[in-house]
Design a protein around this motif. Sequence first.
Motif, PDB file in Angstrom:
ATOM      1  N   ALA A  17       0.859  -1.176   0.000  1.00 46.79           N
ATOM      2  CA  ALA A  17       0.000   0.000   0.000  1.00 46.79           C
ATOM      3  C   ALA A  17       0.891   1.220   0.000  1.00 46.79           C
ATOM      4  O   ALA A  17       1.843   1.295   0.750  1.00 46.79           O
ATOM      5  CB  ALA A  17      -0.897   0.004   1.232  1.00 46.79           C
ATOM      6  N   GLU A 112     -10.895   1.659  -3.228  1.00 43.49           N
ATOM      7  CA  GLU A 112      -9.839   1.592  -2.223  1.00 43.49           C
ATOM      8  C   GLU A 112     -10.371   1.984  -0.856  1.00 43.49           C
ATOM      9  O   GLU A 112     -11.432   2.595  -0.735  1.00 43.49           O
ATOM     10  CB  GLU A 112      -8.677   2.516  -2.600  1.00 43.49           C
ATOM     11  CG  GLU A 112      -9.058   3.980  -2.636  1.00 43.49           C
ATOM     12  CD  GLU A 112      -7.960   4.875  -3.170  1.00 43.49           C
ATOM     13  OE1 GLU A 112      -7.217   4.414  -4.070  1.00 43.49           O
ATOM     14  OE2 GLU A 112      -7.846   6.029  -2.698  1.00 43.49           O
ATOM     15  N   SER A 114      -8.648   4.004   2.463  1.00 44.53           N
ATOM     16  CA  SER A 114      -7.455   4.750   2.823  1.00 44.53           C
ATOM     17  C   SER A 114      -7.607   5.370   4.194  1.00 44.53           C
ATOM     18  O   SER A 114      -8.714   5.511   4.722  1.00 44.53           O
ATOM     19  CB  SER A 114      -7.164   5.840   1.779  1.00 44.53           C
ATOM     20  OG  SER A 114      -8.164   6.832   1.803  1.00 44.53           O
ATOM     21  N   LYS A 154      -0.187   8.439   4.313  1.00 51.37           N
ATOM     22  CA  LYS A 154      -1.477   7.963   3.822  1.00 51.37           C
ATOM     23  C   LYS A 154      -1.360   6.512   3.398  1.00 51.37           C
ATOM     24  O   LYS A 154      -0.561   6.174   2.528  1.00 51.37           O
ATOM     25  CB  LYS A 154      -1.968   8.817   2.653  1.00 51.37           C
ATOM     26  CG  LYS A 154      -3.371   8.426   2.180  1.00 51.37           C
ATOM     27  CD  LYS A 154      -3.859   9.326   1.067  1.00 51.37           C
ATOM     28  CE  LYS A 154      -5.269   8.924   0.636  1.00 51.37           C
ATOM     29  NZ  LYS A 154      -5.776   9.774  -0.465  1.00 51.37           N
ATOM     30  N   LEU A 155      -2.163   5.671   3.997  1.00 46.85           N
ATOM     31  CA  LEU A 155      -2.238   4.255   3.656  1.00 46.85           C
ATOM     32  C   LEU A 155      -3.355   4.049   2.653  1.00 46.85           C
ATOM     33  O   LEU A 155      -4.489   4.447   2.904  1.00 46.85           O
ATOM     34  CB  LEU A 155      -2.505   3.434   4.913  1.00 46.85           C
ATOM     35  CG  LEU A 155      -2.937   1.979   4.730  1.00 46.85           C
ATOM     36  CD1 LEU A 155      -1.826   1.169   4.087  1.00 46.85           C
ATOM     37  CD2 LEU A 155      -3.337   1.372   6.060  1.00 46.85           C
ATOM     38  N   VAL A 156      -3.043   3.467   1.516  1.00 47.61           N
ATOM     39  CA  VAL A 156      -4.037   3.184   0.476  1.00 47.61           C
ATOM     40  C   VAL A 156      -4.085   1.683   0.241  1.00 47.61           C
ATOM     41  O   VAL A 156      -3.074   1.064  -0.102  1.00 47.61           O
ATOM     42  CB  VAL A 156      -3.706   3.917  -0.830  1.00 47.61           C
ATOM     43  CG1 VAL A 156      -4.744   3.575  -1.899  1.00 47.61           C
ATOM     44  CG2 VAL A 156      -3.653   5.419  -0.609  1.00 47.61           C
TER      45      VAL A 156
END
Length: 199
Positions: A17, A112, A114, A154-156
């Motif tokens: 990610a 997604e 996030s 930021k985690l996607v």
Amino acid sequence: MNNLIKFIVLPVLLLCAVMIPGSPLLAADLMIASFENSGRSDIGTDIGTWNYNPLDPNQGCTIDIIPSKEVMGKEGVETHVLKISYSVVSRLPAFNGIYIKLNNTDLTSYDEISMLVKGDHEKGFTTKFKIELKNIKGERVVYLVNGITDQWQKLVIPMEELRALGSISDWSKMKEIVFTFDDITADVRQGVLYVDDIM
């Protein structure tokens, strides 16, 4: 410069990610939790904690919603974030975490999931923890987030890759999102994380 945060979707798939320090927050179709709604999610559901053994003083999890002017993409503007304080220092089996109820939210059409996340430099933090998504049938997907730092990132998580696992057959009635801290996974067994803008 982009950093990469890895997570393992259990039991068989290794995924990546993208974590993007300092980039502006992108718009999303569905905000699940911005933590600007007096302790409830943006879809009107409960946010809470759970503990495997609430009688054990050496393990547990608490949450607070606190103000911040340092959130990535919103620097200088006072916003609110979720502060997660966890401990799994017990000699007994220890695991705990937070949940956000989804109340049958349909995630079928979304590309997604996030969120923004960072650890507390002074109080310490685990660089990895588990996230679960569950539907009303009891089906779930579990994955391991890895690479948390003391800077906002930021985690996607691409939904396409989660669906490809096949462990959730119906994404139209999702029950909850769960964060889990446990004594096996956590590389720092007591600490603080901050989370914002789960969408």
